[in-house]
Write an enzyme that holds these catalytic residues in place. Structure first.
Site, PDB file in Angstrom:
ATOM      1  N   CYS A  41       0.837  -1.195   0.000  1.00  0.00           N
ATOM      2  CA  CYS A  41       0.000   0.000   0.000  1.00  0.00           C
ATOM      3  C   CYS A  41       0.876   1.250   0.000  1.00  0.00           C
ATOM      4  O   CYS A  41       1.991   1.250   0.531  1.00  0.00           O
ATOM      5  CB  CYS A  41      -0.911  -0.007   1.232  1.00  0.00           C
ATOM      6  SG  CYS A  41      -2.068   1.383   1.273  1.00  0.00           S
ATOM      7  N   ASP A  43       0.422   3.748   1.716  1.00  0.00           N
ATOM      8  CA  ASP A  43       0.372   4.337   3.064  1.00  0.00           C
ATOM      9  C   ASP A  43       1.790   4.632   3.590  1.00  0.00           C
ATOM     10  O   ASP A  43       2.651   3.746   3.578  1.00  0.00           O
ATOM     11  CB  ASP A  43      -0.352   3.358   3.999  1.00  0.00           C
ATOM     12  CG  ASP A  43      -0.735   4.000   5.321  1.00  0.00           C
ATOM     13  OD1 ASP A  43       0.171   4.529   6.005  1.00  0.00           O
ATOM     14  OD2 ASP A  43      -1.921   3.962   5.667  1.00  0.00           O
ATOM     15  N   ARG A  45       2.889   4.844   6.398  1.00  0.00           N
ATOM     16  CA  ARG A  45       3.287   4.112   7.615  1.00  0.00           C
ATOM     17  C   ARG A  45       3.764   2.694   7.323  1.00  0.00           C
ATOM     18  O   ARG A  45       4.082   1.944   8.241  1.00  0.00           O
ATOM     19  CB  ARG A  45       2.105   4.078   8.595  1.00  0.00           C
ATOM     20  CG  ARG A  45       1.643   5.453   9.041  1.00  0.00           C
ATOM     21  CD  ARG A  45       0.283   5.394   9.689  1.00  0.00           C
ATOM     22  NE  ARG A  45      -0.751   4.945   8.749  1.00  0.00           N
ATOM     23  CZ  ARG A  45      -2.034   4.762   9.078  1.00  0.00           C
ATOM     24  NH1 ARG A  45      -2.425   4.980  10.317  1.00  0.00           N
ATOM     25  NH2 ARG A  45      -2.904   4.361   8.171  1.00  0.00           N
ATOM     26  N   HIS A  97      -2.317  -4.082   4.944  1.00  0.00           N
ATOM     27  CA  HIS A  97      -2.082  -3.687   6.346  1.00  0.00           C
ATOM     28  C   HIS A  97      -3.403  -3.349   7.009  1.00  0.00           C
ATOM     29  O   HIS A  97      -4.302  -2.774   6.392  1.00  0.00           O
ATOM     30  CB  HIS A  97      -1.110  -2.502   6.422  1.00  0.00           C
ATOM     31  CG  HIS A  97      -1.660  -1.220   5.883  1.00  0.00           C
ATOM     32  ND1 HIS A  97      -2.192  -0.239   6.681  1.00  0.00           N
ATOM     33  CD2 HIS A  97      -1.783  -0.771   4.606  1.00  0.00           C
ATOM     34  CE1 HIS A  97      -2.600   0.771   5.923  1.00  0.00           C
ATOM     35  NE2 HIS A  97      -2.369   0.480   4.658  1.00  0.00           N
ATOM     36  N   CYS A 100      -6.103   0.037   6.905  1.00  0.00           N
ATOM     37  CA  CYS A 100      -5.894   0.581   5.552  1.00  0.00           C
ATOM     38  C   CYS A 100      -7.043   1.524   5.165  1.00  0.00           C
ATOM     39  O   CYS A 100      -8.209   1.118   5.159  1.00  0.00           O
ATOM     40  CB  CYS A 100      -5.782  -0.558   4.551  1.00  0.00           C
ATOM     41  SG  CYS A 100      -5.464   0.006   2.863  1.00  0.00           S
TER      42      CYS A 100
HETATM   43 ZN    ZN Z   1      -3.437   1.135   2.993  1.00  0.00          ZN
END
Ligand code: ZN
Length: 213
Positions: A41, A43, A45, A97, A100
């Protein structure tokens, strides 16, 4: 935060690399031969190299919202094609994750505009498992859809022609599905590994002479 902070950070990083190994960059320039393709992803993080403790040069990476692999997404398909056909990676790791935002958005009865063309792929997974998911409490439901989405993307990777051709040619290649926890930093293998054409439903097998089952 000014953009200059990125360049300052870059200098610190480059200097620390050459302090540890004066030939760090000259070695990296020589050859790119990662054994792993990471599909994760976007993302912020979930930084791919960091969470599996790999250095530059060790991980080929593709990231998008909710780690999707669509056969009509030429960006993702081109990355997989290059990774398998040219780099000859031995493992493709699809990593979702918990927490998400893309998964969460796809579970909402809300029009996200142009994002819906992307989220529709997740909505399809949600629909396919709707009754089972609705039996869970809301938090568990989202977590489970994260896992189910990874399962679907592992299937999508394994159905690609370049992957099936690699298997047919005897190239070692495994497709894995993992999920990462933002809460404790642990990456969990979901046990979905596919190692060959026999792991595919016959409807998705592309070989001219189907293997015996
Ligand atoms: Zn995500």
């Amino acid at each position: 935060m000014p953009i200059s902070s990125l360049f300052e950070g870059n200098r610190v990083w480059a200097e620390s690399c050459t302090e540890k190994d004066p030939e760090f960059f000259s070695k990296l320039c020589g050859i790119q031969s990662p054994k792993f393709l990471w599909i994760g992803c976007s993302d912020s993080r979930v930084p791919a190299n960091t969470i599996v403790n790999l250095s530059a040069g060790e991980l080929f990476v593709h990231r998008n919202v909710a780690n999707l692999v669509n056969h009509s997404d030429m960006n993702c398909v081109a990355v997989i094609q290059y990774a398998v056909h040219v780099l000859k990676v031995e493992h493709i790791i699809v990593t979702g994750h918990y927490g998400c935002g893309g998964i969460h958005a796809a579970m909402q009865r809300h029009d996200h505009g142009i994002l819906e063309s992307w989220l529709s792929h997740i909505r399809g997974v949600y629909r396919d498992h709707y009754d089972d998911l609705m039996a869970l409490d809301p938090e568990a439901r989202t977590d489970r859809l994260v896992e189910l989405n990874v399962m679907q993307q592992v299937r999508n990777v394994s159905r690609l022609p370049v992957v099936q051709q690699a298997w047919e040619n005897g190239q070692p290649l495994e497709i894995h599905g993992c999920v990462y926890s933002l809460e404790n930093g642990i990456l969990q293998n979901l046990g979905l590994t596919r190692r060959g054409i026999n792991d595919l439903h016959p409807a998705h097998q592309l070989t001219a002479t189907p293997p015996s089952r």
